[in-house]
Design a protein around this motif. Structure first.
Motif, mmCIF file in Angstrom:
data_model
loop_
_atom_site.group_PDB
_atom_site.id
_atom_site.type_symbol
_atom_site.label_atom_id
_atom_site.label_comp_id
_atom_site.label_asym_id
_atom_site.label_seq_id
_atom_site.Cartn_x
_atom_site.Cartn_y
_atom_site.Cartn_z
ATOM 1 N N HIS A 141 -23.292 76.110 -28.749
ATOM 2 C CA HIS A 141 -23.942 76.947 -27.509
ATOM 3 C C HIS A 141 -22.782 76.925 -26.198
ATOM 4 O O HIS A 141 -22.513 78.117 -25.831
ATOM 5 C CB HIS A 141 -24.943 76.009 -26.761
ATOM 6 N N LEU A 142 -21.744 76.132 -26.318
ATOM 7 C CA LEU A 142 -20.604 76.016 -25.200
ATOM 8 C C LEU A 142 -19.847 77.399 -25.633
ATOM 9 O O LEU A 142 -19.272 78.009 -24.821
ATOM 10 C CB LEU A 142 -20.130 75.043 -25.431
ATOM 11 N N ASP A 143 -19.656 77.736 -27.047
ATOM 12 C CA ASP A 143 -18.834 78.759 -27.523
ATOM 13 C C ASP A 143 -19.611 79.993 -27.594
ATOM 14 O O ASP A 143 -19.061 81.141 -28.297
ATOM 15 C CB ASP A 143 -18.502 78.421 -28.978
ATOM 16 N N GLY A 144 -20.905 80.147 -27.055
ATOM 17 C CA GLY A 144 -21.689 81.375 -27.109
ATOM 18 C C GLY A 144 -22.304 81.947 -28.409
ATOM 19 O O GLY A 144 -22.983 82.777 -28.551
ATOM 20 N N LEU A 145 -22.585 80.820 -29.259
ATOM 21 C CA LEU A 145 -23.215 80.989 -30.517
ATOM 22 C C LEU A 145 -24.651 80.652 -30.163
ATOM 23 O O LEU A 145 -24.992 79.738 -29.518
ATOM 24 C CB LEU A 145 -22.813 80.055 -31.773
ATOM 25 N N LYS A 146 -25.804 81.197 -30.996
ATOM 26 C CA LYS A 146 -27.096 81.129 -30.753
ATOM 27 C C LYS A 146 -27.516 80.720 -32.181
ATOM 28 O O LYS A 146 -27.213 81.105 -33.151
ATOM 29 C CB LYS A 146 -27.790 82.138 -30.080
ATOM 30 N N PRO A 147 -28.717 79.902 -32.158
ATOM 31 C CA PRO A 147 -29.115 79.613 -33.517
ATOM 32 C C PRO A 147 -30.278 80.690 -33.893
ATOM 33 O O PRO A 147 -31.255 80.724 -33.561
ATOM 34 C CB PRO A 147 -30.229 78.439 -33.065
ATOM 35 N N ASP A 166 -32.157 82.354 -27.894
ATOM 36 C CA ASP A 166 -31.064 81.728 -27.619
ATOM 37 C C ASP A 166 -31.268 80.206 -27.748
ATOM 38 O O ASP A 166 -31.893 79.609 -28.189
ATOM 39 C CB ASP A 166 -30.318 81.924 -26.282
ATOM 40 N N GLY A 167 -30.076 79.371 -27.439
ATOM 41 C CA GLY A 167 -30.562 77.856 -27.410
ATOM 42 C C GLY A 167 -31.081 77.351 -26.652
ATOM 43 O O GLY A 167 -32.370 76.385 -26.987
ATOM 44 N N HIS A 168 -31.432 77.789 -25.399
ATOM 45 C CA HIS A 168 -32.584 77.190 -24.513
ATOM 46 C C HIS A 168 -33.931 77.818 -25.013
ATOM 47 O O HIS A 168 -34.929 76.680 -25.007
ATOM 48 C CB HIS A 168 -32.340 77.966 -23.263
ATOM 49 N N TRP A 169 -34.079 78.764 -25.610
ATOM 50 C CA TRP A 169 -35.466 79.113 -26.181
ATOM 51 C C TRP A 169 -35.842 78.339 -27.503
ATOM 52 O O TRP A 169 -36.846 77.864 -27.884
ATOM 53 C CB TRP A 169 -35.535 80.641 -26.382
#
Length: 364
Positions: A141-147, A166-169
């Protein structure tokens, strides 16, 4: 550590519990699952970061939910494998390597069990360098990647596949599903290539956990106490020595949340300490002043044995030594602090590094 043996598993379970800062799930459960899997399916190969190929496909596998629930609802082998089966089906990709999403408690050893069952290696690294309570609190997430894809399974045979924005969702949706599944699930997420892993994964953390376990398990006949040796290895500090006098702990929103109060003894006999946790220990205050805070690591050790105590394992009357270690430098960046610093958890402090708080602390 090319192949994991049973002694390695014992040591990793201890070291991961220290790095897990009280969370990540009960390491004893993880140890039993990993040992049983290795005995049944064979040993597990460990791959280092420099051995990764660019096109290797690596998927983290972990438990989600309250550690208190996991103690009562131990995952079966079928439950551990289900998210990976669903992940491969939904993605159309064959998983080459699994990895821990965090180096904490049971979540360091679930991937070992899965690797043994699937006959594939495990990566010597993780995406936190510790344990954090929420799914987006990872270096990906810190590197801008999303699951791009997340698969979730429970013990009843339910499997859910989601494609979060994104990671939050991912955290919100997967947490809600996990609560519906009874407060505990197994999750596969943040699949990455070897190239992406080399950029984002914190390397060598399984090896580090093993070293910590070896130190704490050694006989107590040396000139230097094992806890002191561990603090030297991790550039850490002893914060407090005392006894647990009050523990407030409950399951809320899919997490184990609460506070533990300690009265001091020996060098801290005039002090009191409060630990606040959400699965993991996130804030330590002595005499109403912060002494360590997330994203730095806070761990509770048994005073006599030096063994780590999880948030759900802490009991009234326990005599403990509370220690802390600096977080990986990735978490001390502005985005790291925004993602997992004290303000995110609604604690009334701006992040201050451990080494500064230690220098400013004046005991009673």
């Amino acid at each position: 550590m090319k192949w994991l043996n049973e002694e390695d598993i014992e040591h990793i379970a201890i070291g991961a519990s220290v790095l897990g800062t009280g969370g990540g799930g009960d390491p004893y459960i993880g140890k039993l699952m990993a040992l049983h899997a290795i005995r049944k399916y064979g040993p597990v190969q460990v791959i280092t970061m420099d051995e990764l190929k660019e096109d290797h496909w690596i998927v983290p596998i972990s438990g989600m939910g309250s550690p208190s629930v996991l103690v009562e609802k131990i995952p079966s082998f079928e439950m551990l494998m289900a998210p990976l089966v669903a992940y491969e089906k939904a993605s159309g990709k064959k998983i080459d390597i699994v990895m821990p999403i965090e180096i904490g408690g049971v979540n360091s050893l679930i991937p070992v069990a899965v690797a043994a069952m699937k006959g594939i290696p495990i990566l010597d690294g993780d995406a936190m360098g510790r344990a954090f309570p929420e799914a987006q609190m990872v270096t990906f997430h810190l590197d801008g990647l999303k699951p791009e894809l997340v698969t979730i399974a429970d013990e009843k045979g339910n499997t859910v596949t989601i494609e979060p924005a994104d990671g939050h969702w991912s955290e919100k949706i997967a947490r809600s599903i996990t609560i519906s599944m009874g407060g505990s699930s197994i999750v596969a997420d943040y699949g990455v290539t070897g190239t992406q892993a080399k950029k984002s994964v914190i390397p060598g953390t399984l090896t580090l956990a093993k070293k910590i376990g070896e130190i704490l398990k050694q006989p107590r006949n040396g000139a230097v106490h094992p806890i002191e040796q561990m603090l030297t290895l991790l550039d850490g500090h002893q914060l407090f020595r005392g006894k647990a006098v009050e523990i407030k702990r409950g399951i809320e929103g899919g997490f184990t949340r609460g506070k533990a109060v300690f009265e001091g003894c020996e060098e801290n006999n005039l002090d009191s300490c409060v630990l606040s946790f959400q699965n993991e220990h996130l804030l330590a205050e002595i005499n109403n002043k912060p002494i360590a805070m997330t994203p730095d690591l806070i761990a509770v050790l048994d005073e006599e044995t030096g063994m780590p105590i999880t948030t759900e394992g802490l009991r009234y009357g326990a005599r403990v030594i509370i220690v802390a270690f600096p977080a990986n430098e990735r978490w001390r960046t502005p985005i790291g602090i925004e993602t997992a610093g004290p303000r995110y958890f609604k604690y009334p402090y701006d992040y201050t590094p451990l080494e500064i708080l230690i220098k400013e602390f004046v005991p009673s």
